[in-house]
Design an enzyme around this catalytic site. Sequence first.
Site, PDB file in Angstrom:
ATOM      1  N   LYS A   1       5.296  -4.705  74.783  1.00  0.00           N
ATOM      2  CA  LYS A   1       4.682  -3.657  76.120  1.00  0.00           C
ATOM      3  C   LYS A   1       3.372  -4.574  76.770  1.00  0.00           C
ATOM      4  O   LYS A   1       2.862  -5.243  76.413  1.00  0.00           O
ATOM      5  CB  LYS A   1       3.279  -2.534  75.051  1.00  0.00           C
ATOM      6  CG  LYS A   1       2.757  -1.928  76.764  1.00  0.00           C
ATOM      7  CD  LYS A   1       2.368  -0.401  75.912  1.00  0.00           C
ATOM      8  CE  LYS A   1       1.205  -0.170  77.028  1.00  0.00           C
ATOM      9  NZ  LYS A   1       0.415   1.441  76.542  1.00  0.00           N
TER      10      LYS A   1
ATOM     11  N   LYS B   1       8.236  -2.772  77.605  1.00  0.00           N
ATOM     12  CA  LYS B   1       7.642  -1.542  78.160  1.00  0.00           C
ATOM     13  C   LYS B   1       6.514  -2.450  79.206  1.00  0.00           C
ATOM     14  O   LYS B   1       6.257  -3.358  78.436  1.00  0.00           O
ATOM     15  CB  LYS B   1       6.705  -0.206  77.767  1.00  0.00           C
ATOM     16  CG  LYS B   1       6.197   0.521  79.150  1.00  0.00           C
ATOM     17  CD  LYS B   1       5.327   1.488  77.795  1.00  0.00           C
ATOM     18  CE  LYS B   1       4.273   1.826  78.753  1.00  0.00           C
ATOM     19  NZ  LYS B   1       3.070   1.915  78.393  1.00  0.00           N
TER      20      LYS B   1
ATOM     21  N   ARG C   1      -1.512   7.150  84.570  1.00  0.00           N
ATOM     22  CA  ARG C   1      -3.737   7.134  83.749  1.00  0.00           C
ATOM     23  C   ARG C   1      -4.005   8.102  84.653  1.00  0.00           C
ATOM     24  O   ARG C   1      -4.711   8.858  84.270  1.00  0.00           O
ATOM     25  CB  ARG C   1      -3.794   5.245  84.424  1.00  0.00           C
ATOM     26  CG  ARG C   1      -3.622   4.369  82.954  1.00  0.00           C
ATOM     27  CD  ARG C   1      -4.378   2.692  83.169  1.00  0.00           C
ATOM     28  NE  ARG C   1      -3.673   1.893  82.858  1.00  0.00           N
ATOM     29  CZ  ARG C   1      -3.889   0.914  82.552  1.00  0.00           C
ATOM     30  NH1 ARG C   1      -4.379   0.271  83.313  1.00  0.00           N
ATOM     31  NH2 ARG C   1      -3.040  -0.082  81.786  1.00  0.00           N
TER      32      ARG C   1
ATOM     33  N   SER D   1       5.119   4.532  84.743  1.00  0.00           N
ATOM     34  CA  SER D   1       5.617   5.656  85.910  1.00  0.00           C
ATOM     35  C   SER D   1       4.932   5.143  87.257  1.00  0.00           C
ATOM     36  O   SER D   1       5.463   5.321  87.805  1.00  0.00           O
ATOM     37  CB  SER D   1       3.917   6.055  86.046  1.00  0.00           C
ATOM     38  OG  SER D   1       3.054   5.287  85.607  1.00  0.00           O
TER      39      SER D   1
HETATM   40  C1  PBG Z   1      -0.855   4.864  76.692  1.00  0.00           C
HETATM   41  C2  PBG Z   1       0.199   4.312  77.363  1.00  0.00           C
HETATM   42  C3  PBG Z   1       0.174   3.784  78.942  1.00  0.00           C
HETATM   43  C4  PBG Z   1       1.537   4.090  78.841  1.00  0.00           C
HETATM   44  C5  PBG Z   1       1.746   4.981  77.795  1.00  0.00           C
HETATM   45  N1  PBG Z   1       1.386   4.814  77.056  1.00  0.00           N
HETATM   46  C6  PBG Z   1      -1.075   3.409  79.598  1.00  0.00           C
HETATM   47  C7  PBG Z   1      -1.377   1.979  79.936  1.00  0.00           C
HETATM   48  O1  PBG Z   1      -1.201   1.322  78.628  1.00  0.00           O
HETATM   49  O2  PBG Z   1      -2.454   1.771  79.810  1.00  0.00           O
HETATM   50  C8  PBG Z   1       2.288   4.380  80.508  1.00  0.00           C
HETATM   51  C9  PBG Z   1       3.448   4.730  80.679  1.00  0.00           C
HETATM   52  C10 PBG Z   1       3.717   5.091  81.891  1.00  0.00           C
HETATM   53  O3  PBG Z   1       3.308   4.497  82.108  1.00  0.00           O
HETATM   54  O4  PBG Z   1       4.350   5.978  82.633  1.00  0.00           O
HETATM   55  N2  PBG Z   1      -0.762   3.536  75.474  1.00  0.00           N
END
Ligand code: PBG
Length: 331
Positions: A201, A255, A211, A281
Amino acid sequence: MTGSYPNTRLRRTRATGWSRALHRETLVTPADLIWPMFVTEGSGVEEPISSLPGVSRWSVDGIVARAKEAVELGIPVVALFPNTQADRRSDDGAEAHNPDNLMCRAIRAIKDACGDDIGVLTDVALDPYTSHGQDGLLDDKGYVTNDDTVAVLVDQAINQAEAGADIIAPSDMMDGRIRAIRMALEMGGHHNIQIMSYAAKYASAFYGPFRDAVGSGGLLKGDKKSYQMDPANTDEALREVELDIAEGADSVMVKPGMPYLDIARRVKDAFGVPVFAYQVSGEYAMIEAAAAAGAGDREALVLETLLAFKRAGCSGVLTYHAPLAAKLLNG
Ligand code: PBG
């Protein structure tokens, strides 16, 4: 080389629809989709998310209706994320392991309504529960601590498991959390609960609308670069994946999705484990913006991106376009 022109004309097999269908290497089906959804308090509530046009937060009753819709569409898994009420967020994110939190109520409601007709995937990380929007606990200097955070993540994961989650998906990027969660699941008798680790990630600019959706965006100070990966790195992704598999992950995630297809392919080739990608997203928002601007056809863009994930070796994709894609794929 297998031949040369004109004995070989690669356009021959492309000339007709039936022939293209016959030679197609990659297939996308609704069974490849995981549908992420956002849960909010109340009943009968739908809150549209402006940075994710077409996506809403739903209260638990609405989430159950969406889960039933997923079953109808042939989508095998829904992924849940809570928009925790402001007064339940705290420095230590303790709401994450409250057995009656929004997540647990949503998990139980889906499982009561749908049973094993659908899998429920739950996110393990503290950001929807902390008053500072970071995924873990902070020390005096604002650094996200590792080992103390892992202890809380274990409590969070067990809390979700006891509410009925089928797949625990740690998205926090702490070191050693997969082993700790796996041990706790085994000791709790949860032998068949899967772990899909967000293994690779990245600290990405594509998470903004998410967020907003969980309400952590306005709270977050700074960034997540001390735990999420540097977008410049690829060998490091293989090390992350190798560790998470050794620690007990059943499947791994890459991701964001589309900008990181090289990582998905490398992971698949190196380990042969089930690999999933999260079309996040910001990627969803880009497709929607392109469609709204007349720069592309929404349905064609969505299906082509999903095909790209499968071609890169993914077993499936988390995507906010899951219901649209499933409808298209079901004809
Ligand atoms: C939080 C998390 C995030 C996403 C999934 N779990 C955001 C981040 O790490 O700040 C992002 C998913 C998306 O942007 O669709 N741990």
